[in-house]
Design a protein around this motif. Sequence first.
Motif, mmCIF file in Angstrom:
data_model
loop_
_atom_site.group_PDB
_atom_site.id
_atom_site.type_symbol
_atom_site.label_atom_id
_atom_site.label_comp_id
_atom_site.label_asym_id
_atom_site.label_seq_id
_atom_site.Cartn_x
_atom_site.Cartn_y
_atom_site.Cartn_z
ATOM 1 N N ALA A 113 25.147 47.575 72.754
ATOM 2 C CA ALA A 113 25.025 46.227 73.321
ATOM 3 C C ALA A 113 25.223 45.177 72.230
ATOM 4 C CB ALA A 113 23.668 46.061 73.995
ATOM 5 N N VAL A 116 29.075 46.344 69.982
ATOM 6 C CA VAL A 116 30.318 46.392 70.752
ATOM 7 C C VAL A 116 30.401 45.218 71.735
ATOM 8 C CG1 VAL A 116 31.716 47.753 72.343
ATOM 9 C CG2 VAL A 116 30.453 48.885 70.504
ATOM 10 N N PHE A 117 29.305 45.001 72.495
ATOM 11 C CA PHE A 117 29.367 43.942 73.501
ATOM 12 C C PHE A 117 28.889 42.594 72.975
ATOM 13 C CE2 PHE A 117 29.262 47.893 75.896
ATOM 14 C CZ PHE A 117 30.395 47.721 76.672
ATOM 15 N N LYS A 118 28.503 42.567 71.708
ATOM 16 C CA LYS A 118 28.197 41.307 71.020
ATOM 17 C C LYS A 118 27.100 40.501 71.709
ATOM 18 C CE LYS A 118 31.436 41.822 67.935
ATOM 19 N NZ LYS A 118 30.982 42.378 66.675
ATOM 20 N N VAL A 119 26.129 41.179 72.316
ATOM 21 C CA VAL A 119 24.982 40.473 72.874
ATOM 22 C C VAL A 119 23.973 40.310 71.738
ATOM 23 C CG1 VAL A 119 23.169 40.520 74.613
ATOM 24 C CG2 VAL A 119 25.377 41.531 75.115
ATOM 25 N N THR A 120 23.461 39.101 71.547
ATOM 26 C CA THR A 120 22.456 38.855 70.503
ATOM 27 C C THR A 120 21.320 39.870 70.631
ATOM 28 O OG1 THR A 120 22.938 36.567 70.875
ATOM 29 C CG2 THR A 120 21.082 37.034 69.476
ATOM 30 N N VAL A 123 18.318 39.103 72.957
ATOM 31 C CA VAL A 123 18.514 39.189 74.404
ATOM 32 C C VAL A 123 18.799 40.622 74.827
ATOM 33 C CG1 VAL A 123 19.872 38.328 76.342
ATOM 34 C CG2 VAL A 123 19.359 36.831 74.423
#
Lengths: 338, 330
Positions: A113, A116-120, A123
């Motif tokens: 997360a 790869v998905f660049k979610v802080t 969060v």
Amino acid sequence: MMRLNIGTIGNVVVRYRLLVMLAAVAVFGGWTLDDFLTLTTLQSILDRAAVVGFLALGLTPILIAGQIDLSIGSIMSLAAYATIALQPDLGNVPAAFIGLGVGILAGVVNALAVVVFKVTSLVATLATLLIGASLALLISNGQPASSADPLFGLFLTDNFLAILTPRSVLFIGAALLMFVWLKGTPSGRNLYAVGSSMPAAISAGINVNGYIAGVFVLSGFCAGAAGVIQALSSATGSPIAGSVLLIPAITAVVIGGTRLEGGRGSSLATLGGVVALGALTTLSEYNGVPSYTQAVYTGLILILLITLDRIAGGDEGKTTRTLRSAAVAKQTQQGGTS
Amino acid sequence: MSLVKSDPNPGPAPAGTLTAGSVLSVLSIPLAIVALMVLGSFVSPSFLTARNLVNILNAYSAVGLAAIGSTFVAVCGGLADLSIPANVAMGALVALGAQTLVGPVAAALLGILVASLGGLVNGVLIGYVRINPIIVTLGSGFLLLGLSQLLVGGGIVYSEPSAFGSFVAGNLLGVPVAVWTFFVVALILHIVLSRTPFGRWNFAVGGNYEASAASAVPVRFTRAAAFVLTGLLSGMCGVLIALSIGQARPIIGAGYEFVAISAVVLGGTSLFGGRGSILRTVGGVIILALISNLIVLIGLPTPSTGLATGTIILLVVAVDAYLRRRTGAE
């Protein structure tokens, strides 16, 4: 002659907070209880520090890298439940390894997360906190699993060398191992670079994403270990085992002096922070203080310390090193004029 | 941590620009609501009845208030308020516990005041001392929840029968007072966020903190005020629930922080600041209410709601992060 003002006293207290806390607990404990300052108390403190200790150890590299992992409590619950619930089908030892595997797997999910998905990370791990907690309740139907072989894990809390128990040996050993990694190896030192300044670390050719993914997997593994140890030594797999341990773990790390801003920290400091908080908890329990009060003072200590750290640390965006040298320069300047 | 400085497009949300994406994002919430209602009518014949729909709304009106506050927090770049459950509990416990001392109305106001004070502590630490909002509200929530448990010793506080209590628990023109409260507060704060200087400050601070500070926007005050507002609305949420069900205990608002966050992100308000709207959050609240009702009607166990909520947050924020990266690269 040096004049002591409240500011300097405050600075000293913040800097040596570990020693201040331990001394305060020792003095107050010795004063209020006859048999507090004994080896048995020390053994009990170290023993109980092991579970929250593994959570805090996992959190330490995370914070050094400038990230946060809020899901460790939920991961611990999942691992604790798996460790006990799978015992009848798989056997005691394989089930414990599955518990560790659950932790690693959850760490991989967090790493994906964030990297790869660049979610802080705040969060992402907030969401996985909720997902993990709900999953544990769903799988378990909200009921804790009791071990069919309750004697299996009891050795973890046995007496060992007067002040230790096997699980506190595991925790202290892990803290020492992490210390060697963080301070003594190139990869450990690179981690500090990642947390101090990510652009600088990238331009220095450090694989930043690899390090960040790595610390999340490590944190998941540590949370899994906390769950396995807690479940085996209590012979119960509770689906909410870790839900109340997130804040104590963060608080222990912060007491140790590891900064939320990244780039600074040590696993031995975390060891100290866990022991200090454990000593305080043990003292309150010996004095019959209700557990709600422990939540109040744990929260207070956390907020107080991060506030003091923030004020001492100055503005966002500057690296800790420049701030520290600035602070040193300011101190010497003041020392020269007064 | 540079969580809030990535927006290359500072200032108010680009509401006036009409692109294919913006049309889709405007229509997506009503479309999702309609789709869920169609799905629900297949699942159970009792779903599309006026009574069920009112019940669904009623169940989510109180937590909807906290979601409205969370919208301000998100828009001004304050990420999220995790102390919502603690402030809800404080509001509820004080509102019922003080009834015999000061009367039901004053007790309700006192509950809201105490919760606002919780918000004030958050606001000062986040806005003025500039500590990470998640850590502050995690810590203050833990502390306040412990304090609320200490207040009642883990027990339950019951409401005294009163005209005010039955008014709040009852209906007005056939619609529950809680639902009225939610929509009226939503309308007022929608106007505040979209039409007043304070609202514009929130967008400015969330869009670009440094630039706003340089343009004499009261950045610290704005961020602090967003957290005070969320504390106040959490207190209202607690008071509404406590008077509706006639009792209060410390776990009364457990999990509400996540409901609020997911309502905010479902509505399309970015958790990283700079854009969002109250009406969209209202849409998010309605979507969540429908989803949770569907989960009950299908017969799935209650924790499924948490699983769904967590997954929604993760997916929506991942898409938001992706879209931001793409627009940033242009």
